[in-house]
Design a protein around this motif. Sequence first.
Motif, PDB file in Angstrom:
ATOM      1  N   GLU A 170       0.835  -1.208   0.000  1.00 53.24           N
ATOM      2  CA  GLU A 170       0.000   0.000   0.000  1.00 53.24           C
ATOM      3  C   GLU A 170       0.867   1.254   0.000  1.00 53.24           C
ATOM      4  O   GLU A 170       1.880   1.327   0.700  1.00 53.24           O
ATOM      5  CB  GLU A 170      -0.909   0.027   1.233  1.00 53.24           C
ATOM      6  CG  GLU A 170      -2.076  -0.940   1.168  1.00 53.24           C
ATOM      7  CD  GLU A 170      -2.956  -0.832   2.404  1.00 53.24           C
ATOM      8  OE1 GLU A 170      -3.089   0.291   2.942  1.00 53.24           O
ATOM      9  OE2 GLU A 170      -3.496  -1.863   2.835  1.00 53.24           O
ATOM     10  N   THR A 171       0.427   2.248  -0.751  1.00 50.91           N
ATOM     11  CA  THR A 171       1.154   3.515  -0.801  1.00 50.91           C
ATOM     12  C   THR A 171       0.941   4.287   0.497  1.00 50.91           C
ATOM     13  O   THR A 171      -0.189   4.419   0.967  1.00 50.91           O
ATOM     14  CB  THR A 171       0.674   4.364  -1.996  1.00 50.91           C
ATOM     15  OG1 THR A 171       0.870   3.619  -3.199  1.00 50.91           O
ATOM     16  CG2 THR A 171       1.457   5.675  -2.071  1.00 50.91           C
TER      17      THR A 171
ATOM     18  N   GLN B 206       8.789  -2.581   0.065  1.00 51.02           N
ATOM     19  CA  GLN B 206       7.764  -2.578  -0.967  1.00 51.02           C
ATOM     20  C   GLN B 206       8.282  -2.995  -2.334  1.00 51.02           C
ATOM     21  O   GLN B 206       7.506  -3.449  -3.179  1.00 51.02           O
ATOM     22  CB  GLN B 206       7.110  -1.192  -1.056  1.00 51.02           C
ATOM     23  CG  GLN B 206       6.311  -0.820   0.181  1.00 51.02           C
ATOM     24  CD  GLN B 206       5.486   0.434  -0.008  1.00 51.02           C
ATOM     25  OE1 GLN B 206       5.846   1.316  -0.775  1.00 51.02           O
ATOM     26  NE2 GLN B 206       4.371   0.513   0.700  1.00 51.02           N
TER      27      GLN B 206
END
Length: 390
Positions: A183-184, A336
Amino acid sequence: MIQNMQIKPVDSPQLRRLFLEMPALLYKGNPNYIRPLDKDIEAVFDPSRNKAFRFGEVIRWVLFNNSGEAIGRIAAFVNRKYKTRGDDVPVGGCGFFECINNQDAANQLFDTAKKWLSDKGMEAMDGPINFGERDKWWGLVIQGFQSPLYCMNYNPPYYQSLFEHYGFQPFFYQYCYGMHPKETLAKKFFDRHAALTTDRGLSAHHADKKRLDKFAADFHTVYNKAWAGHGGNKELSLEQCKMLFRQMKPVMDEKVIWFAYYNDTPIAMFINLPDLNQWFRYLNGKFDFLHKIKFLVLRATVKNKRFAGLAFGVVPEWHGKGVDSYIVVEAAKIIQHDLDYEEYEMQWIGDFNPKMIAVAESITPVKSRILITYRYLFDRNKEFRRHPLL
């Protein structure tokens, strides 16, 4: 109502084994239940492995129905070091509670623990808690009944009713936060990170197993400045930190353990580990020689999709300066893009710690799990007070 229940203290190898085996029978068919390793449970009750015995004592019981079947268990403990700021009575603990869905059975377990604690001079009991530190076996799950993290309590939803109908009241709530690791992050993280990157004295690095003692020393510095003395946390010695990192080494993922530095002095930490339960779920509580071999095979062949946040801290002199955002963004660059985890869950944060909750909720607002630590006052006319805010 169950007639002729009998409760027995665990005082033989057979009852010790039953204490360990009984939950597996209770949760049979529940796909989310992961049996804890027997060695981890037994360590709590072993004076040679649990330093809490220097300050207290523990007892445990198994409850039987009139057919001789085990239908519940509980442990009770006193610990002279166990005290919450504001306590005006001595408080003991109960834990490792398991029970069929029957209030009479639960009441007998609670009554037994209460009497033993009262005989020891206690005037209240907290539960379900651990005879030891808060990082293991602490709290009752009331929301988020997915598979538990390593050394986290798990229970069916009806336990909440058993505790509250007996008279336990919430002493504090425990929040876990979860997200997909890809997730950003919110824009404010990148804004704060950008504002700090111009300072060449600031840096962040993930751990390196080849320099384990160095990172253990960095953990020692940050933990004792940021956490010792808060929420029941005790100061750790350098040797304790080195031992902790050596214990983590076999399962450590270096790229999810991060430290921030200013001119090479550690100022923040972001400590995560793969969730061991994703491998231990296949061992049925056993960890003898053959199961250790099986664990090594599992670790090499079964992808671990979940990692867990264990500790996050910033030293006081850097509070409010954006270092929390800086270290999270630096870690996210690697986590990420280079790693393949699909789940992330932070270990619980007490509702008495609003600052840490604010940090967690700035990363993700999703409460993946909620637990409660209850308190039961023996004097039912005494005013109940919740855990004070930090």
